[in-house]
Design a protein around this motif. Structure first.
Motif, PDB file in Angstrom:
ATOM      1  N   PHE A 172       0.786  -1.230   0.000  1.00 12.56           N
ATOM      2  CA  PHE A 172       0.000   0.000   0.000  1.00 12.56           C
ATOM      3  C   PHE A 172       0.819   1.282   0.000  1.00 12.56           C
ATOM      4  N   GLY A 173       2.146   1.189   0.016  1.00 13.00           N
ATOM      5  CA  GLY A 173       2.953   2.395   0.046  1.00 13.00           C
ATOM      6  C   GLY A 173       2.891   3.060   1.412  1.00 13.00           C
ATOM      7  N   GLU A 174       2.891   4.399   1.447  1.00 20.66           N
ATOM      8  CA  GLU A 174       2.805   5.129   2.714  1.00 20.66           C
ATOM      9  C   GLU A 174       1.330   5.232   3.090  1.00 20.66           C
ATOM     10  N   PRO A 175       0.873   4.480   4.080  1.00 20.30           N
ATOM     11  CA  PRO A 175      -0.568   4.370   4.355  1.00 20.30           C
ATOM     12  C   PRO A 175      -1.236   5.656   4.812  1.00 20.30           C
ATOM     13  N   ARG A 176      -0.541   6.496   5.585  1.00 20.02           N
ATOM     14  CA  ARG A 176      -1.193   7.734   6.040  1.00 20.02           C
ATOM     15  C   ARG A 176      -1.561   8.627   4.861  1.00 20.02           C
ATOM     16  N   LYS A 177      -0.638   8.783   3.932  1.00 14.65           N
ATOM     17  CA  LYS A 177      -0.919   9.583   2.743  1.00 14.65           C
ATOM     18  C   LYS A 177      -2.047   8.959   1.923  1.00 14.65           C
ATOM     19  N   LEU A 178      -2.027   7.642   1.833  1.00 16.94           N
ATOM     20  CA  LEU A 178      -3.047   6.947   1.047  1.00 16.94           C
ATOM     21  C   LEU A 178      -4.452   7.199   1.584  1.00 16.94           C
ATOM     22  N   ILE A 179      -4.625   7.060   2.915  1.00 13.78           N
ATOM     23  CA  ILE A 179      -5.984   7.129   3.453  1.00 13.78           C
ATOM     24  C   ILE A 179      -6.441   8.545   3.807  1.00 13.78           C
ATOM     25  N   THR A 180      -5.494   9.449   4.099  1.00 14.79           N
ATOM     26  CA  THR A 180      -5.899  10.801   4.483  1.00 14.79           C
ATOM     27  C   THR A 180      -5.795  11.802   3.337  1.00 14.79           C
ATOM     28  N   GLN A 181      -5.110  11.418   2.257  1.00 15.25           N
ATOM     29  CA  GLN A 181      -4.972  12.342   1.129  1.00 15.25           C
ATOM     30  C   GLN A 181      -5.478  11.739  -0.181  1.00 15.25           C
ATOM     31  N   ASP A 182      -4.848  10.632  -0.621  1.00 11.89           N
ATOM     32  CA  ASP A 182      -5.180  10.072  -1.937  1.00 11.89           C
ATOM     33  C   ASP A 182      -6.656   9.655  -2.033  1.00 11.89           C
ATOM     34  N   LEU A 183      -7.110   8.824  -1.105  1.00 11.19           N
ATOM     35  CA  LEU A 183      -8.492   8.342  -1.162  1.00 11.19           C
ATOM     36  C   LEU A 183      -9.495   9.431  -0.817  1.00 11.19           C
ATOM     37  N   VAL A 184      -9.060  10.434  -0.066  1.00 10.70           N
ATOM     38  CA  VAL A 184      -9.928  11.581   0.234  1.00 10.70           C
ATOM     39  C   VAL A 184     -10.058  12.458  -1.003  1.00 10.70           C
ATOM     40  N   LYS A 185      -8.938  12.700  -1.676  1.00 12.69           N
ATOM     41  CA  LYS A 185      -8.950  13.516  -2.897  1.00 12.69           C
ATOM     42  C   LYS A 185      -9.818  12.878  -3.969  1.00 12.69           C
ATOM     43  N   LEU A 186      -9.804  11.544  -4.028  1.00 10.96           N
ATOM     44  CA  LEU A 186     -10.619  10.820  -5.000  1.00 10.96           C
ATOM     45  C   LEU A 186     -12.076  10.695  -4.547  1.00 10.96           C
ATOM     46  N   LYS A 187     -12.375  11.228  -3.355  1.00 11.86           N
ATOM     47  CA  LYS A 187     -13.737  11.267  -2.792  1.00 11.86           C
ATOM     48  C   LYS A 187     -14.290   9.883  -2.421  1.00 11.86           C
ATOM     49  N   TYR A 188     -13.378   8.921  -2.142  1.00 14.38           N
ATOM     50  CA  TYR A 188     -13.823   7.624  -1.637  1.00 14.38           C
ATOM     51  C   TYR A 188     -13.973   7.661  -0.115  1.00 14.38           C
ATOM     52  N   LEU A 189     -13.195   8.529   0.532  1.00 13.49           N
ATOM     53  CA  LEU A 189     -13.280   8.692   1.981  1.00 13.49           C
ATOM     54  C   LEU A 189     -13.444  10.168   2.315  1.00 13.49           C
ATOM     55  N   GLU A 190     -14.067  10.423   3.460  1.00 13.79           N
ATOM     56  CA  GLU A 190     -14.101  11.765   4.024  1.00 13.79           C
ATOM     57  C   GLU A 190     -13.317  11.727   5.329  1.00 13.79           C
ATOM     58  N   TYR A 191     -12.478  12.719   5.517  1.00 12.70           N
ATOM     59  CA  TYR A 191     -11.598  12.796   6.685  1.00 12.70           C
ATOM     60  C   TYR A 191     -11.843  14.151   7.321  1.00 12.70           C
ATOM     61  N   GLN A 192     -12.472  14.154   8.497  1.00 13.70           N
ATOM     62  CA  GLN A 192     -12.877  15.419   9.096  1.00 13.70           C
ATOM     63  C   GLN A 192     -12.644  15.422  10.604  1.00 13.70           C
ATOM     64  N   GLN A 193     -12.595  16.631  11.163  1.00 15.98           N
ATOM     65  CA  GLN A 193     -12.391  16.769  12.595  1.00 15.98           C
ATOM     66  C   GLN A 193     -13.663  16.390  13.342  1.00 15.98           C
ATOM     67  N   VAL A 194     -13.499  15.684  14.450  1.00 16.19           N
ATOM     68  CA  VAL A 194     -14.643  15.334  15.297  1.00 16.19           C
ATOM     69  C   VAL A 194     -15.171  16.634  15.910  1.00 16.19           C
ATOM     70  N   PRO A 195     -16.462  16.902  15.777  1.00 18.54           N
ATOM     71  CA  PRO A 195     -17.020  18.155  16.299  1.00 18.54           C
ATOM     72  C   PRO A 195     -16.713  18.359  17.793  1.00 18.54           C
ATOM     73  N   ASN A 196     -16.300  19.565  18.117  1.00 21.28           N
ATOM     74  CA  ASN A 196     -16.046  19.982  19.504  1.00 21.28           C
ATOM     75  C   ASN A 196     -14.919  19.200  20.188  1.00 21.28           C
ATOM     76  N   SER A 197     -14.058  18.570  19.421  1.00 22.06           N
ATOM     77  CA  SER A 197     -12.951  17.816  20.031  1.00 22.06           C
ATOM     78  C   SER A 197     -11.787  18.754  20.352  1.00 22.06           C
ATOM     79  N   ASP A 198     -11.265  18.666  21.557  1.00 23.35           N
ATOM     80  CA  ASP A 198     -10.154  19.495  22.003  1.00 23.35           C
ATOM     81  C   ASP A 198      -9.307  18.680  22.982  1.00 23.35           C
TER      82      ASP A 198
END
Length: 288
Positions: A172-198
């Protein structure tokens, strides 16, 4: 060959991890993996066949039994069907590609991606392996976690598969880039901040392209096959997948009805044809 043999034995990780994740949706526990370890002599041969199939997929060439037999060592030819079954299972689980027979007389096959990822699923340009298998597993984790999985839950799943952030994986190559950038850019995944998380925490959801190109039922069927069971074994998730199928069917029916109605409106009474010159002259004579 070593890499492909590792990929074959790697299917065992998929099964074990999904077995644990499945408990979130059902009390069912799948049987132990039937995929053998690398000490099994067939694992190496299966890995060579998987490598051959991946090459044929990238080259978009037809696959015939005679060519596959050339890859298999002579002393294992009597076990070809078992080797082919293992290779087919590995292609599906690890790479998300189905091996389908198209001509039983000629023993010819084709490889079909479970999802229409660009470049046969390699995601990025250049060398690489298809990624639909990983994507289907990620979509499965998200579904089993209630349609939203935290980043911690996703990495826990990946770590159990020996896939780690910042460490290049042989498939899979570099997995963080794959799942948080590549697949997000291709719109297969959404990667978002959990509401009100601090401090900020993040979560994964299905992207719009995942909803368009697959379904909860297809993902559940994928997970069920890995665990050698049926989708209904994941009881609560199966019910949700059935509802999703019904909603999709209703939406398709409504869209078809709207299309038919629009078409009928456009096909109303035709405009009268303009009068001919002789008809104009005849009308003029009546007014004389």
């Amino acid at each position: 060959t070593t890499t492909m043999s590792a990929a074959v034995s790697h299917t065992r990780s998929y099964e074990g991890v999904n077995r644990k994740t499945a408990k979130k949706c059902s009390s069912y526990q799948a049987p132990l993996s039937t995929v053998q370890s690398q000490r099994d002599p067939l694992t190496k041969v299966t890995g060579m066949l998987v490598q051959f199939l991946l090459h044929m997929l990238k080259m978009k060439k037809p696959i015939v039994k005679a060519d596959m037999l050339k890859v298999v060592d002579k002393k294992y030819k009597s076990r070809f069907l078992e080797i082919l079954k293992r290779a087919s299972f590995s292609m599906e689980v690890v790479f998300g590609v189905d091996l389908k027979e198209v001509d039983s007389a000629k023993h010819s096959y084709i490889l079909v991606n479970k999802m229409d990822l660009p470049n046969n699923g390699t995601v990025s340009c250049g060398r690489g392996f298809p990624k639909p298998g990983l994507l289907m597993n990620l979509l499965g984790v998200i579904f089993l976690k209630g349609n939203c999985a935290t980043e911690e839950e996703i990495w826990k799943f990946l770590n159990q598969m020996r896939v780690y952030a910042g460490k290049k994986h042989f498939i899979f190559g570099e997995p963080r880039k794959l799942i948080t950038q590549d697949l997000v850019k291709l719109k297969y995944l959404e990667y978002q901040q959990v509401p009100n998380s601090d401090p900020p925490r993040y979560e994964f959801l299905w992207g719009p392209r995942a909803h368009a190109e697959t379904s909860k039922m297809r993902v559940l069927e994928f997970l069920a096959k890995i665990n050698h069971t049926v989708p209904s074994a994941f009881e609560s998730c199966y019910k949700e997948a059935l509802r999703d199928e019904e909603e999709r069917a209703q939406a398709t029916g409504a869209l078809r009805a709207d299309t038919d109605a629009t078409a009928s409106e456009c096909c109303g009474p035709c405009l009268a044809a303009p009068p001919t010159s002789s008809e104009v002259e005849a009308d003029s004579s009546l007014c004389g």
